[in-house]
Design an enzyme around this catalytic site. Structure first.
Site, short mmCIF file in Angstrom:
data_model
loop_
_atom_site.label_atom_id
_atom_site.label_comp_id
_atom_site.label_asym_id
_atom_site.label_seq_id
_atom_site.Cartn_x
_atom_site.Cartn_y
_atom_site.Cartn_z
N ASP A 75 73.02 45.32 51.66
CA ASP A 75 71.74 45.99 51.82
C ASP A 75 71.82 47.31 51.06
OD1 ASP A 75 69.46 47.32 52.56
OD2 ASP A 75 69.69 46.98 54.71
N SER A 158 59.45 48.40 33.89
CA SER A 158 58.27 47.68 33.42
C SER A 158 57.24 48.65 32.86
CB SER A 158 57.64 46.87 34.56
OG SER A 158 56.80 47.68 35.36
N TYR A 170 54.84 52.02 43.17
CA TYR A 170 55.49 51.17 42.17
C TYR A 170 55.66 51.93 40.85
CZ TYR A 170 56.26 47.18 39.02
OH TYR A 170 56.78 46.32 38.08
N LYS A 174 59.23 52.99 38.81
CA LYS A 174 59.57 52.59 37.44
C LYS A 174 59.74 53.81 36.53
CE LYS A 174 59.58 48.30 38.44
NZ LYS A 174 60.92 47.68 38.71
N THR A 205 59.23 33.91 37.69
CA THR A 205 59.95 34.01 38.96
C THR A 205 59.17 33.29 40.04
OG1 THR A 205 58.85 36.04 39.70
CG2 THR A 205 60.80 36.31 38.30
#
Length: 290
Positions: A75, A158, A170, A174, A205
């Site tokens: 983890d 990304s 998000y 990144k 994916t």
């Protein structure tokens, strides 16, 4: 650099990490694969369906591809587990040539078209497992790699670092790992250790397949030209193997573009760059303030 032989891919039970680990296995590498999933059913797709994949299954795929897969339940929100992981790699392999920081917390509302305040606050956990966790893994990797005088620390990023993609949490994650690559290069300069952040295109994916069905108007076009995650692995292997790769250390690179420079293809195909549509990586800044 010598030919890379030992790699660690974090967050490799499924998705990008699973494919990257498999791709490094295709190059004959011993790949330590980490994740929390040891039995199927721990993760679900955007539509609620159970996602396949465990660390043991990924390790087996690495071995089948021609390398040696080593599964490790870890983890990456737990610093003690991460420290134990690197201690194990040092004891068993004696070195680490490539670290791929891929472990990221994926919130179930990530691709919902809602403003951030209408999503659960828990979506910000990507800054813990995704940003902070990449720093911790890189800290341990740098200590091993500097001592051996070589290595590549890579970050799976990304276009969301530049454009609006999946919301501010998000995007911050990144952009943050891109900055890690830039700033860590400054500290690692002259040690033989390189850093790089890779902007991957849409990937094939388990989750992306479900996303194309959940939001077909948004994702179907991208999925038609989606990259196999093994493509990213082959790019990273080339960067780690090529002495000229040092010139790219600290950079944020678009996978499709750097692949053409390195002569790497995705199963024989070139993939499109989304630079004009989604934005460009930042130029390196040579200024340094202590």
């Amino acid at each position: 650099m010598t030919e890379p032989k030992i790699a660690l891919v974090t967050g490799a039970s499924r998705g990008a990490g699973r494919g990257i680990a498999r791709g490094l296995g295709e190059k004959g590498m011993t790949v330590y694969v980490t994740g929390r999933t040891v039995t199927p059913g721990d993760a679900r797709g955007w539509d609620g369906t159970v996602l396949p994949g465990t660390v043991a299954e990924t390790a087996a795929e690495v071995t089948k591809a021609g390398g040696k897969g080593v599964p490790v339940m870890c983890d990456h929100a737990d610093d003690a587990q991460v420290a134990a992981l690197f201690a194990r790699i040092a004891a068993e392999a004696g070195r680490l040539d490539i670290l791929v920081n891929n472990a990221t917390y994926i919130h179930h509302q990530l691709i919902e078209k809602k403003p951030f305040w209408e999503k659960e606050l828990d979506a910000a956990r990507i800054l813990d497992v995704g940003l902070r966790s990449a720093y911790v893994a890189s800290w341990h990797a740098a200590r091993m790699m500097v001592e051996q005088g070589s290595g590549l620390i890579a970050f799976g990023s990304s276009f969301g670092a530049s454009c609006y993609m999946h919301g501010p949490a998000y995007g911050a994650q990144k952009a943050g790992i891109d900055k890690f690559a830039h700033d860590m290069e400054h500290d690692l300069r002259g040690t033989g250790v390189r850093t790089v952040s890779i902007w991957m295109g849409p990937l094939v994916t388990e989750r992306s397949a479900i996303a194309s069905k959940t939001n077909p108007e948004q994702y179907e076009g991208f999925i038609a030209t989606a990259e196999n995650p093994e493509f990213t692995a082959h790019i990273l292997y080339a960067l780690a193997s090529d002495p000229r790769g040092a010139e790219l250390s600290g950079r944020t690179l678009i996978a499709a573009e750097i692949a053409r420079e390195l002569g790497v293809t995705d199963r024989g195909k070139e993939r499109p760059s989304y630079r004009e549509m989604l934005g460009s990586p930042p130029a390196p800044n040579p200024a340094a303030v202590y």
